[in-house]
Design a protein around this motif. Structure first.
Motif, mmCIF file in Angstrom:
data_model
loop_
_atom_site.group_PDB
_atom_site.id
_atom_site.type_symbol
_atom_site.label_atom_id
_atom_site.label_comp_id
_atom_site.label_asym_id
_atom_site.label_seq_id
_atom_site.Cartn_x
_atom_site.Cartn_y
_atom_site.Cartn_z
ATOM 1 N N CYS A 14 39.230 60.202 -32.221
ATOM 2 C CA CYS A 14 39.719 59.912 -30.872
ATOM 3 C C CYS A 14 41.105 60.503 -30.643
ATOM 4 O O CYS A 14 41.394 61.030 -29.556
ATOM 5 C CB CYS A 14 39.744 58.407 -30.635
ATOM 6 S SG CYS A 14 38.109 57.649 -30.506
ATOM 7 N N GLU A 56 34.872 53.871 -27.067
ATOM 8 C CA GLU A 56 34.584 53.954 -28.497
ATOM 9 C C GLU A 56 33.524 52.907 -28.827
ATOM 10 O O GLU A 56 33.409 51.895 -28.140
ATOM 11 C CB GLU A 56 35.829 53.653 -29.331
ATOM 12 C CG GLU A 56 36.997 54.570 -29.117
ATOM 13 C CD GLU A 56 38.198 54.121 -29.946
ATOM 14 O OE1 GLU A 56 37.989 53.627 -31.077
ATOM 15 O OE2 GLU A 56 39.336 54.242 -29.462
ATOM 16 N N VAL A 103 38.810 60.545 -24.075
ATOM 17 C CA VAL A 103 37.930 59.557 -24.707
ATOM 18 C C VAL A 103 37.873 58.347 -23.775
ATOM 19 O O VAL A 103 38.878 57.663 -23.563
ATOM 20 C CB VAL A 103 38.449 59.137 -26.096
ATOM 21 C CG1 VAL A 103 37.569 58.019 -26.674
ATOM 22 C CG2 VAL A 103 38.468 60.334 -27.042
#
Length: 205
Positions: A20, A34, A31
């Motif tokens: 990331c 996640e 990003v």
């Protein structure tokens, strides 16, 4: 031009954070989510609809193939890059069958990782591109095996498949073993992923 929006899926926090950080520092890439497991990835992919899914294969509650199949069927515009710590034909075949667009090793450098994400987002082939033509995957299967693949993809058990085809359950098991060998797969769940991808392709035509 809008940033490439990426969902990063890896169960190892240190690895995931490193990936990331690399992506977030790069120009034109963001990003947006996640995930550390299949459940999180599916939920967050549905929420953010990323341009690119960067996915590990080995996860604590399943495999990246489960996520890939879901994303490919529900979000066909999302491009998928498989990120893995091992590089073998089985991994590539499984990812290919599930619907991934590219394959990159975790040992790759940051420049190659960024290129893979950008190439995937733009639809360009990158490195070890692994899209497969449907005909190539099923050409070696017999008509009965193709019916079994379809039934497995629908979630039917060997007993249910045997009853519907009028054959013995043991015969179905033998056919499944043959199907896995011919398609270069290892597990029944990979056949399910492949069948899901095939249906998604059919719907988009």
């Amino acid at each position: 031009m809008a940033d490439v929006r990426v969902l990063v899926l890896d169960d190892h926090e240190v690895v995931r954070r490193g990936i990331c950080d690399i992506l977030d520092r790069a120009e034109g890439i963001e990003v947006v989510a996640e995930a550390a497991n299949v459940a999180q990835a599916v939920r967050r992919a549905d929420a953010v609809r990323p341009d690119v899914l960067l996915s590990d294969l080995r996860l604590p509650d399943g495999t990246g193939l489960d996520v890939i199949a879901h994303v490919r069927s529900q979000h066909p515009d999302t491009h998928i890059v498989v990120l893995t710590s091992y590089d073998d034909d089985d991994a590539k075949a499984a990812a290919r069958a599930a619907g991934a667009d590219a394959f990159i090793a975790k040992t790759a450098g940051s420049a190659e990782l960024l290129k893979a994400v950008r190439d995937a987002a733009s639809g360009r082939e990158h490195g070890q591109h692994i899209q497969v033509h449907e005909d190539d995957a099923i050409a070696a299967l017999t008509p009965t095996e193709r019916k079994i693949v379809s039934a497995v993809g629908e979630g039917k058990s060997n007993r249910e498949i045997a009853d519907s085809l009028g054959i013995a359950e043991k015969t179905v098991k033998n056919h499944v073993t043959s199907i896995l060998a011919k398609m270069g797969l290892q597990r029944r769940t990979q056949v399910v992923a492949w069948a899901t991808q095939r249906r998604a392709q059919s719907f988009r035509r």
